[in-house]
Each structure stands twice: as structure tokens, then as C-alpha cells.
Write an enzyme that holds these catalytic residues in place. Structure first.
Site, mmCIF file in Angstrom:
data_model
loop_
_atom_site.group_PDB
_atom_site.id
_atom_site.type_symbol
_atom_site.label_atom_id
_atom_site.label_comp_id
_atom_site.label_asym_id
_atom_site.label_seq_id
_atom_site.Cartn_x
_atom_site.Cartn_y
_atom_site.Cartn_z
ATOM 1 N N TYR A 144 6.554 11.821 -16.874
ATOM 2 C CA TYR A 144 7.382 11.786 -18.083
ATOM 3 C C TYR A 144 6.546 12.165 -19.306
ATOM 4 C CZ TYR A 144 5.307 7.082 -18.394
ATOM 5 O OH TYR A 144 4.434 6.028 -18.429
ATOM 6 N N ARG A 154 2.558 12.138 -18.720
ATOM 7 C CA ARG A 154 1.823 11.230 -17.836
ATOM 8 C C ARG A 154 1.948 11.693 -16.391
ATOM 9 N NH1 ARG A 154 0.243 6.293 -18.139
ATOM 10 N NH2 ARG A 154 -1.426 7.271 -16.993
ATOM 11 N N HIS A 157 2.762 7.624 -11.756
ATOM 12 C CA HIS A 157 1.925 6.442 -11.535
ATOM 13 C C HIS A 157 2.777 5.202 -11.324
ATOM 14 C CE1 HIS A 157 2.736 6.524 -15.870
ATOM 15 N NE2 HIS A 157 2.733 5.202 -15.794
ATOM 16 N N HIS A 159 2.364 1.043 -12.003
ATOM 17 C CA HIS A 159 1.542 -0.014 -12.598
ATOM 18 C C HIS A 159 1.369 -1.154 -11.595
ATOM 19 C CE1 HIS A 159 1.856 1.584 -16.751
ATOM 20 N NE2 HIS A 159 3.006 2.039 -16.311
#
Lengths: 234, 170
Positions: A144, A154, A157, A159
């Protein structure tokens, strides 16, 4: 008084600095004064523990939290959580959160104009088992855009938040995917100077955990504390 | 998983509400921070196997809390004042709560502590004594005049009044 077991510290370059100017949000939030070295006392070598009772057993499958299936590529993310000597950390809480397949978080601060998915919340948790293993079923998150710099994106990923056995082993980090073309350009991924440490944040594609006709497997092992510790990321 | 009231039925000790703001280097509120706390019970005993002290545990008190800041960067939690726990020399530390601060822009968590203003033991606490005297104030929760049981403690991430942060390893 009983002698306490303290935690080995990571090598300096294997964790990010607080101030990393190419990551714009760190500029006004990083402390300007030196941290004060804190010897580990009973306060730091103890920490919260979470029992089965506090865990929703369905929370490890992020694709089954709603009536329908979320859109996107189904994946299995699994691995082991270990201490600095490679010993498994059992019954340790892991929480995850992520964007949906379109690269959108279900969060009021996410204003990206990609669609929300009514069948995907994007958060889950689980406890490691007696061998320190964990396993999540989810969908591959999308990349995004973000406002850090012109045309900033980014890399995909997830978290991760881990407690381990003590306050001193608390880790919040991000897991990436192998071969992501955005990794060399991401100021957050590149904030950790040591390349080997940084690369510990990239999961491995894994045939062993890939289920035929169902889901691709990715492996992500995490080391809490010590010289090989997995780097932190926000 | 917000957990801002640590006090359960039957939890002993002096009940306190601690509130404050997380502010950045411009004094702007940080609305996306999470404060996590860990503390001993009123006897000075941690609910953790590494704590071998012969002191009572209380099932109603885990000692862990997680509090997000609101749109104004404010947080508030209810707990009890912890009892003293040992330091590394067999003496006692002054009552304190250990704190992790997480936020966007913080590549690593920040580690700090909350102490209490009415504690003579602060003067001999070995961790407070690692800190230059002029900065110790940032670690001490202060009574709010006219409101009993309410304490103020702020997290200033950067600047002349910056909170003292510790290097705890990770």
C-alpha cells in the site's frame, strides 16, 4: 536473595536506531537524549503470561472470522519462537495484524482508497506450543502507498507482537515476503544496519507447510533477545 | 486488546488512577501510541515464576495492562500502587511500574518507569540514582491537586523535558 537470570543484549547494529531520518515519522518521535543503561532486575526478567483461557482458539485462522471467505491468496505462516540459545519459548502469546489483499487496514486512520473486505478483519493471535511452534492461516497482504515520500509504497508485511517470558523479551516487528521488489526502497525495512539481521525479517517460502490445492506456506522463525535477536520494527 | 483497569475483585493495595499524554518533539499529541505496563502486586510480588519471593500472589491481579492513547494523545489506567521488589544487591527498589511505549515512528519500543511522588524510598532507589537529578522528575507520577487517588505522568518523546528512557536490550 535468589539470583535472577538476565537476558543477553542484541548486537548494536542488529536493531534499528530510534532516529532514522528517511523514515519521516521517526524525526519528531525519536528521543534526543541517550538512553540510560538499565541492568535487568526482577522487574525486567518477569513479565505477563497468557493462558489458554485468554486465547480464542479461532483467532489463529484469519480467513474464518466472518461468514464468507476473504479475497486474496490464502497462505499459512508458521515458525518457531526461540530464546537466544535456540531453546523453544513455549506457551508464549503472538499477535498479528495486517492489511487485506488490496492493501487496506480495517482502521479509521487508514484512508487508502483500496476496498475493505467485509470478510477480513486482519488481526489474530495464538500461543506457541510446547516446542515453541505457532501457525496462522491468513491471506497474503497487499502493498500500500504511504505518505513518507513521493511514490512511497510499503512492501507486503505482517505485523508481529510477541511477549516471550519477560518484560525484557518484548518484541514488536514486521514479517516480509521473499522476493518483494519494494524491499530495497523501504525505509522501515532498511532501518536496521546489519544486513543479516534485517534479512531475518524476510519469511521463507516453504514447501513443507504448503497444502496442495489450499494454501502456500511461509516460514518465519523469531528469536527473542540475544545476539541473533530478530530486529524490532514498528 | 485494551486492558486499562488492572484491579479485580479482592485486589489489595492503594488504588490509583494514572493519566497523562504522549507528546512528540513539537509538543503535539501522539494519538496512535500504546502504553504497556507491568508491575508487582501490593506485596511486591510479580505473577511470574522467576519471582521466588515468599510473598502472596493474588489471582485477581496479573500486573499487566495495555492502554492506547486517544485522539488527544491521552491515556488513563487504574491500578494499585505496587509494593517494593528487590534490586540486585538484596535491597529494595522504590515502588515502580515498568512501561513500554509503542507508536508509529518508534522503530523500537521505548522503555521507562513510573515512580510515586510520596515515596521516601525514591531517594535510595538504584535505578533513579542512575539518572541525573534534574531528569528524575520525568519518572515520577504526581498527585493531581484536589483529586484523591489520581496521578499525572506524561511521556515526552523528545526535547528539553524529554522523559528518561532506558536501554533494556530489546
Amino acid at each position: 536473595m535468589a539470583k535472577i537470570v538476565t537476558y543477553r543484549r542484541p548486537n548494536p547494529d542488529s536493531q534499528p536506531p530510534y532516529l532514522h531520518p528517511t523514515y519521516i515519522s521517526s524525526i519528531k518521535r525519536a528521543p534526543s537524549k541517550s538512553l540510560i543503561y538499565l541492568p535487568h532486575t526482577l522487574s525486567e526478567v518477569t513479565g505477563p503470561s497468557f493462558t489458554e483461557a485468554a486465547i480464542d482458539v479461532k483467532a489463529c485462522d484469519l480467513t474464518r472470522q466472518h461468514s464468507g471467505n476473504p479475497l486474496g491468496e490464502r497462505i499459512i505462516v508458521s515458525g518457531r519462537v526461540m530464546d537466544e540459545d535456540g531453546r523453544p519459548l513455549q506457551h508464549s502469546l503472538i499477535e498479528v495484524w495486517q492489511a487485506n489483499a488490496a492493501g487496506r487496514y480495517l482502521h479509521k486512520r487508514d484512508q487508502h482508497n483500496a476496498p475493505l473486505d467485509p470478510n477480513f478483519t486482519g488481526s489474530g493471535h495464538t500461543l506457541t506450543d510446547a516446542e515453541g511452534r505457532y501457525r496462522f492461516v491468513t491471506i497474503r497482504p497487499g502493498s500500500y502507498p504511504w505518505g513518507n515520500h513521493h511514490n512511497a509504497w510499503r512492501p507486503a508485511h505482517i505485523h508481529f507482537s510477541l511477549f516471550g517470558p519477560a518484560f525484557a523479551s518484548r518484541l514488536v516487528t514486521q514479517m516480509y515476503f521473499p522476493g518483494d521488489p519494494l524491499l530495497p526502497f523501504d525505509p522501515i525495512f532498511n532501518c536496521t544496519a546489519d544486513e543479516n539481521a534485517r534479512n531475518r525479517l524476510i519469511s521463507l517460502f516453504d514447501w513443507e507447510t504448503t497444502i496442495p490445492s489450499q494454501a502456500l506456506g511461509f516460514k518465519f522463525d523469531i528469536i527473542l533477545s540475544g545476539r541473533e535477536a530478530t530486529p524490532m520494527e514498528p | 486488546m485494551k486492558h486499562d483497569d488492572l484491579v479485580g475483585a479482592g485486589t489489595s493495595g492503594e488504588r490509583v488512577v494514572i493519566e497523562g499524554h504522549v507528546l512528540d518533539g513539537d509538543g503535539e499529541p501522539v494519538p496512535d501510541a500504546i502504553i504497556e505496563i507491568w508491575q508487582a502486586n501490593s506485596y511486591g510480588k510479580y505473577a511470574h515464576p522467576e519471582d521466588q519471593q515468599d510473598k502472596p500472589l493474588e489471582p485477581s491481579f496479573s500486573g499487566y495492562g495495555r492502554i492506547p492513547t486517544d485522539d488527544e494523545g491521552q491515556f488513563r489506567f487504574t491500578t494499585i500502587k505496587p509494593g517494593p521488589v528487590p534490586d540486585l544487591d538484596g535491597k529494595f527498589q522504590a515502588p515502580h511500574i515498568v512501561v513500554s511505549v509503542f507508536a508509529r515512528g518508534l522503530l523500537r519500543r521505548l522503555v521507562t518507569r513510573i515512580y510515586f511522588s510520596d515515596e521516601p524510598a525514591n531517594a535510595t532507589d538504584f535505578v533513579l540514582n542512575l539518572v541525573e537529578a534534574s531528569r528524575c522528575e520525568t519518572l515520577i507520577a504526581k498527585k493531581i491537586a484536589g483529586v484523591s487517588g489520581k496521578l499525572e505522568w506524561n511521556v515526552i518523546l523528545q526535547g528539553p523535558n524529554e522523559t528518561v528512557f532506558f536501554d533494556c536490550g530489546l
